[in-house]
Write a protein that holds these residues in place. Structure first.
Motif, PDB file in Angstrom:
ATOM      1  N   ILE A  69       1.448   2.045 -10.735  1.00 29.27           N
ATOM      2  CA  ILE A  69       2.562   2.984 -10.566  1.00 29.27           C
ATOM      3  C   ILE A  69       2.042   4.404 -10.380  1.00 29.27           C
ATOM      4  CG2 ILE A  69       4.554   4.024 -11.718  1.00 29.27           C
ATOM      5  CD1 ILE A  69       5.099   1.276 -12.967  1.00 29.27           C
ATOM      6  N   ARG A  70       1.001   4.792 -11.126  1.00 29.98           N
ATOM      7  CA  ARG A  70       0.425   6.129 -10.955  1.00 29.98           C
ATOM      8  C   ARG A  70      -0.134   6.306  -9.544  1.00 29.98           C
ATOM      9  NH1 ARG A  70      -2.101   5.014 -15.884  1.00 29.98           N
ATOM     10  NH2 ARG A  70      -4.119   4.970 -14.813  1.00 29.98           N
ATOM     11  N   THR A  71      -0.760   5.252  -9.007  1.00 29.74           N
ATOM     12  CA  THR A  71      -1.281   5.313  -7.637  1.00 29.74           C
ATOM     13  C   THR A  71      -0.150   5.530  -6.643  1.00 29.74           C
ATOM     14  OG1 THR A  71      -3.155   3.890  -8.185  1.00 29.74           O
ATOM     15  CG2 THR A  71      -2.531   4.023  -5.859  1.00 29.74           C
ATOM     16  N   MET A  72       0.952   4.792  -6.820  1.00 26.69           N
ATOM     17  CA  MET A  72       2.105   4.964  -5.945  1.00 26.69           C
ATOM     18  C   MET A  72       2.689   6.364  -6.092  1.00 26.69           C
ATOM     19  SD  MET A  72       2.398   1.907  -4.497  1.00 26.69           S
ATOM     20  CE  MET A  72       4.059   1.551  -3.929  1.00 26.69           C
ATOM     21  N   ALA A  73       2.721   6.859  -7.319  1.00 23.74           N
ATOM     22  CA  ALA A  73       3.326   8.172  -7.569  1.00 23.74           C
ATOM     23  C   ALA A  73       2.515   9.295  -6.933  1.00 23.74           C
ATOM     24  CB  ALA A  73       3.465   8.401  -9.070  1.00 23.74           C
ATOM     25  N   ARG A  74       1.203   9.165  -6.914  1.00 20.79           N
ATOM     26  CA  ARG A  74       0.373  10.209  -6.288  1.00 20.79           C
ATOM     27  C   ARG A  74       0.693  10.340  -4.801  1.00 20.79           C
ATOM     28  NH1 ARG A  74      -3.676   8.378  -9.923  1.00 20.79           N
ATOM     29  NH2 ARG A  74      -4.476   6.888  -8.382  1.00 20.79           N
ATOM     30  N   GLU A  75       1.008   9.236  -4.154  1.00 18.80           N
ATOM     31  CA  GLU A  75       1.303   9.259  -2.723  1.00 18.80           C
ATOM     32  C   GLU A  75       2.744   9.650  -2.445  1.00 18.80           C
ATOM     33  OE1 GLU A  75       0.782   9.037   1.302  1.00 18.80           O
ATOM     34  OE2 GLU A  75      -0.829   8.725  -0.165  1.00 18.80           O
ATOM     35  N   LEU A  76       3.691   9.108  -3.235  1.00 19.46           N
ATOM     36  CA  LEU A  76       5.114   9.265  -2.915  1.00 19.46           C
ATOM     37  C   LEU A  76       5.789  10.399  -3.674  1.00 19.46           C
ATOM     38  CD1 LEU A  76       6.082   5.479  -2.764  1.00 19.46           C
ATOM     39  CD2 LEU A  76       5.592   7.014  -0.868  1.00 19.46           C
ATOM     40  N   ARG A  77       5.184  10.881  -4.755  1.00 22.29           N
ATOM     41  CA  ARG A  77       5.677  12.029  -5.520  1.00 22.29           C
ATOM     42  C   ARG A  77       7.156  11.874  -5.930  1.00 22.29           C
ATOM     43  NH1 ARG A  77       1.841  15.786  -5.644  1.00 22.29           N
ATOM     44  NH2 ARG A  77       0.207  15.753  -4.043  1.00 22.29           N
ATOM     45  N   PRO A  78       7.458  10.867  -6.724  1.00 24.32           N
ATOM     46  CA  PRO A  78       8.853  10.706  -7.173  1.00 24.32           C
ATOM     47  C   PRO A  78       9.269  11.845  -8.077  1.00 24.32           C
ATOM     48  CG  PRO A  78       7.404   9.295  -8.451  1.00 24.32           C
ATOM     49  CD  PRO A  78       6.558   9.881  -7.351  1.00 24.32           C
ATOM     50  N   PHE A  79      10.546  12.243  -8.004  1.00 23.98           N
ATOM     51  CA  PHE A  79      10.982  13.334  -8.867  1.00 23.98           C
ATOM     52  C   PHE A  79      11.428  12.844 -10.226  1.00 23.98           C
ATOM     53  CE2 PHE A  79      14.076  12.658  -5.428  1.00 23.98           C
ATOM     54  CZ  PHE A  79      15.175  12.180  -6.117  1.00 23.98           C
ATOM     55  N   TYR A  80      11.486  11.533 -10.453  1.00 26.15           N
ATOM     56  CA  TYR A  80      11.539  10.990 -11.804  1.00 26.15           C
ATOM     57  C   TYR A  80      11.063   9.546 -11.780  1.00 26.15           C
ATOM     58  CZ  TYR A  80      16.098   8.726 -10.692  1.00 26.15           C
ATOM     59  OH  TYR A  80      17.111   7.980 -10.133  1.00 26.15           O
ATOM     60  N   ILE A  81      10.640   9.077 -12.950  1.00 22.08           N
ATOM     61  CA  ILE A  81      10.341   7.660 -13.173  1.00 22.08           C
ATOM     62  C   ILE A  81      11.233   7.212 -14.314  1.00 22.08           C
ATOM     63  CG2 ILE A  81       8.613   5.968 -13.893  1.00 22.08           C
ATOM     64  CD1 ILE A  81       6.476   7.686 -12.586  1.00 22.08           C
ATOM     65  N   GLU A 141       0.835  -1.192   0.000  1.00 26.10           N
ATOM     66  CA  GLU A 141       0.000   0.000   0.000  1.00 26.10           C
ATOM     67  C   GLU A 141       0.876   1.251   0.000  1.00 26.10           C
ATOM     68  OE1 GLU A 141      -3.195   0.162  -0.476  1.00 26.10           O
ATOM     69  OE2 GLU A 141      -3.169  -2.020  -0.653  1.00 26.10           O
ATOM     70  N   PRO A 142       0.569   2.220  -0.840  1.00 20.95           N
ATOM     71  CA  PRO A 142       1.417   3.408  -0.912  1.00 20.95           C
ATOM     72  C   PRO A 142       1.517   4.160   0.411  1.00 20.95           C
ATOM     73  CG  PRO A 142      -0.578   3.665  -2.240  1.00 20.95           C
ATOM     74  CD  PRO A 142      -0.505   2.242  -1.837  1.00 20.95           C
ATOM     75  N   GLU A 143       0.450   4.127   1.220  1.00 18.96           N
ATOM     76  CA  GLU A 143       0.512   4.797   2.519  1.00 18.96           C
ATOM     77  C   GLU A 143       1.540   4.131   3.423  1.00 18.96           C
ATOM     78  OE1 GLU A 143      -2.203   3.555   1.150  1.00 18.96           O
ATOM     79  OE2 GLU A 143      -3.432   5.310   0.614  1.00 18.96           O
ATOM     80  N   ASP A 144       1.652   2.802   3.338  1.00 15.47           N
ATOM     81  CA  ASP A 144       2.656   2.088   4.134  1.00 15.47           C
ATOM     82  C   ASP A 144       4.066   2.428   3.658  1.00 15.47           C
ATOM     83  OD1 ASP A 144       0.612   0.927   5.561  1.00 15.47           O
ATOM     84  OD2 ASP A 144       0.589  -0.913   4.356  1.00 15.47           O
ATOM     85  N   MET A 145       4.228   2.573   2.334  1.00 13.82           N
ATOM     86  CA  MET A 145       5.529   2.975   1.803  1.00 13.82           C
ATOM     87  C   MET A 145       5.908   4.357   2.318  1.00 13.82           C
ATOM     88  SD  MET A 145       6.978   0.748  -0.320  1.00 13.82           S
ATOM     89  CE  MET A 145       7.880   1.703  -1.529  1.00 13.82           C
ATOM     90  N   ALA A 146       4.949   5.284   2.291  1.00 18.97           N
ATOM     91  CA  ALA A 146       5.224   6.643   2.748  1.00 18.97           C
ATOM     92  C   ALA A 146       5.621   6.663   4.215  1.00 18.97           C
ATOM     93  CB  ALA A 146       3.994   7.525   2.515  1.00 18.97           C
ATOM     94  N   THR A 147       4.949   5.836   5.024  1.00 19.23           N
ATOM     95  CA  THR A 147       5.285   5.764   6.449  1.00 19.23           C
ATOM     96  C   THR A 147       6.699   5.237   6.641  1.00 19.23           C
ATOM     97  OG1 THR A 147       2.969   5.434   7.074  1.00 19.23           O
ATOM     98  CG2 THR A 147       4.652   4.734   8.662  1.00 19.23           C
ATOM     99  N   ALA A 148       7.057   4.184   5.895  1.00 17.13           N
ATOM    100  CA  ALA A 148       8.380   3.585   6.041  1.00 17.13           C
ATOM    101  C   ALA A 148       9.475   4.553   5.600  1.00 17.13           C
ATOM    102  CB  ALA A 148       8.460   2.290   5.234  1.00 17.13           C
TER     103      ALA A 148
END
Length: 247
Positions: free
Chosen positions: A58-70, A21-28
């Motif tokens: 990947i778009r779902t993950m990107a909305r949460e984590l805001r990568p500066f490149y893919i 889950e992207p929220e879990d990634m953001a927490t970690a």
């Protein structure tokens, strides 16, 4: 390394984490800046439906984590439909139209321009790689994730001049570097295995790369094998020293 200020960001091999889950990634990650690197999209070979599913995640993950490149890879995973134990380089003389169409479609599905990593060429056909990439990026809006050690491997293996990358380097801002090793069997070639300390010729070329770009934003120091803290830290400090010489 993040806590100690020796690393500034995390490049995530994002296809390893699409089930998380992207929220879990953001927490970690606790607020650390991130980039996304894709290894197994296989976007040149998968069906549109398969790619649509991956791109959505990947778009779902990107909305949460805001990568500066893919970023992703331009290479093959099969030969004549058969899985092979290595990842072959493109046939630059025959595949441009297909690659151009697929890169355009993949970027549209991801909703962002994509950076593509240069290949550590082994055969003489790799001499065509820089010109192929220059045309591709010009016509698709994609960019280069320049892997310094891959360029060194291509130079060692097929004498692709390091200067052949100069034009592309002028527009590059994101970089990779890692250790290479000799193959275990003849004919001996240099393989980008990310399991050894950075070689002297890689560090020397890295200095030249830094001297040619005033817009370098990130460099990822890769370790895929022998992932131990102190050797990895030593590589990062060596890269920092080269950057500071040209800052």
């Amino acid at each position: 390394m993040l806590r100690d200020g020796q690393a500034d960001f995390v490049e995530i091999l994002i296809d390893n984490f699409l089930h998380v889950e992207p929220e879990d990634m953001a927490t970690a990650l606790d607020g650390a800046p991130v980039a996304f690197h894709i290894m197994h999209s296989r976007f040149l070979e998968r069906t549109e439906a398969q790619l649509a599913f991956m791109a959505s995640r990947i778009r779902t993950m990107a909305r949460e984590l805001r990568p500066f490149y893919i970023s992703d890879h331009l290479l093959r995973f099969t030969v004549d439909g058969r899985e092979v134990p290595f990842l072959p380089e493109l046939d630059y003389g025959r595949t441009y139209d297909l690659v151009c169409q697929r890169v355009t479609s993949w970027q549209e599905q991801l909703g962002t321009p994509v950076l593509f990593e240069n290949y550590p060429s082994i055969f003489d056909s790799g001499l065509e790689q820089p010109a192929f990439l220059e045309r591709l990026f010009r016509e698709t809006g994609a960019g280069l994730l320049f892997d310094v050690s891959n360029a060194v491997c291509a130079h060692r293996n097929c004498q692709l001049p390091l200067a052949a990358w100069d034009t592309l380097l002028e527009r590059s801002t994101h970089f990779h570097v890692g250790g290479y090793e000799p193959s275990s069997e003849a004919p001996f070639v240099s393989l980008d295995l990310h399991g050894s300390p950075l070689a002297d010729d890689t560090l020397d070329y890295l200095g030249r790369v830094f001297s040619r770009t005033s817009t370098a934003a990130t460099i990822s120091v890769e370790r895929d094998n022998h992932v131990e803290l102190e050797p990895w830290r030593a590589d990062i400090l060596a890269v920092r020293a080269r950057w500071e010489q040209h800052a």
